[in-house]
Design a protein around this motif. Structure first.
Motif, short mmCIF file in Angstrom:
data_model
loop_
_atom_site.label_atom_id
_atom_site.label_comp_id
_atom_site.label_asym_id
_atom_site.label_seq_id
_atom_site.Cartn_x
_atom_site.Cartn_y
_atom_site.Cartn_z
N ALA A 172 12.97 58.98 79.69
CA ALA A 172 13.59 59.53 80.90
C ALA A 172 14.93 58.88 81.15
CB ALA A 172 12.66 59.32 82.09
N GLN B 177 11.03 65.41 85.12
CA GLN B 177 9.82 64.72 85.57
C GLN B 177 9.19 65.43 86.76
OE1 GLN B 177 11.38 60.72 86.13
NE2 GLN B 177 10.17 60.01 84.38
N GLN C 268 7.00 68.52 86.15
CA GLN C 268 5.62 68.34 85.68
C GLN C 268 4.60 68.40 86.82
OE1 GLN C 268 6.31 64.79 83.11
NE2 GLN C 268 5.35 66.13 81.58
N GLU D 262 15.20 63.20 85.99
CA GLU D 262 14.38 63.26 87.21
C GLU D 262 13.88 64.68 87.46
OE1 GLU D 262 14.73 62.86 92.03
OE2 GLU D 262 16.35 62.04 90.81
N LEU E 280 7.04 58.24 78.53
CA LEU E 280 7.88 59.07 79.40
C LEU E 280 8.98 58.25 80.07
CD1 LEU E 280 5.38 61.53 81.10
CD2 LEU E 280 7.19 62.05 79.45
#
Length: 146
Positions: free
Chosen positions: A21, A30, A33, A27, A17
């Motif tokens: 990323a 992320q 999640q 961001e 990840l």
């Protein structure tokens, strides 16, 4: 041994990840999640829209959202009429137009959202190796509406 394998897999997931990323929006993807976990189904549908695909298994619903790459090419046509210098002309043209992504995503992404038995989001996952920036357009409205 099971705990050790789980720890290794978790560590590898973090590395994968982190490598993916990159770029603007990573961001947001992320954050989705964790921030979307617990979100009710009706709020998910309101902020992310109707999923492209749906499946159910073992009391869970799997919603797949797709972000297609920006840019592309396809046929285009035009009609031109011109005049000047005492003459008049007209014509019809057929051309091939294309566009290049500028500031958009150059690759697509599929986001899978798992809804639990109670109808709330349990998990948001992205395919391995995809730029999280490509996934951000799918989840950004949900992160903002949180």
């Amino acid at each position: 041994m099971g705990v050790r394998v789980s720890g290794v897999l978790l560590g590898l997931s973090v590395v994968v990840l982190a490598a993916c990323a990159t770029g603007p929006g990573a961001e947001v993807a992320q954050r989705a999640q964790t921030e979307l976990v617990g979100m009710p189904k009706d709020r998910l549908l309101a902020c992310a829209g109707v999923p492209e695909r749906q499946a159910s298994a073992e009391g869970r619903d799997y919603y797949t959202y797709v972000a297609r790459p920006s840019g592309g090419y396809g046929p285009s046509s035009g009609l031109g009429i011109g005049a000047g210098g005492g003459s008049f002309g007209s014509g019809v043209g057929l051309g091939l137009g294309f566009s290049l992504p500028v500031g958009g995503t150059s690759t697509g992404c599929e986001v899978t959202v798992v809804l639990g038995r109670g109808g709330a989001v349990e998990q948001v996952s992205y395919p391995a190796g995809v730029s999280l920036s490509a996934c951000a357009p799918i989840v950004e409205n949900c992160v903002r509406s949180r």
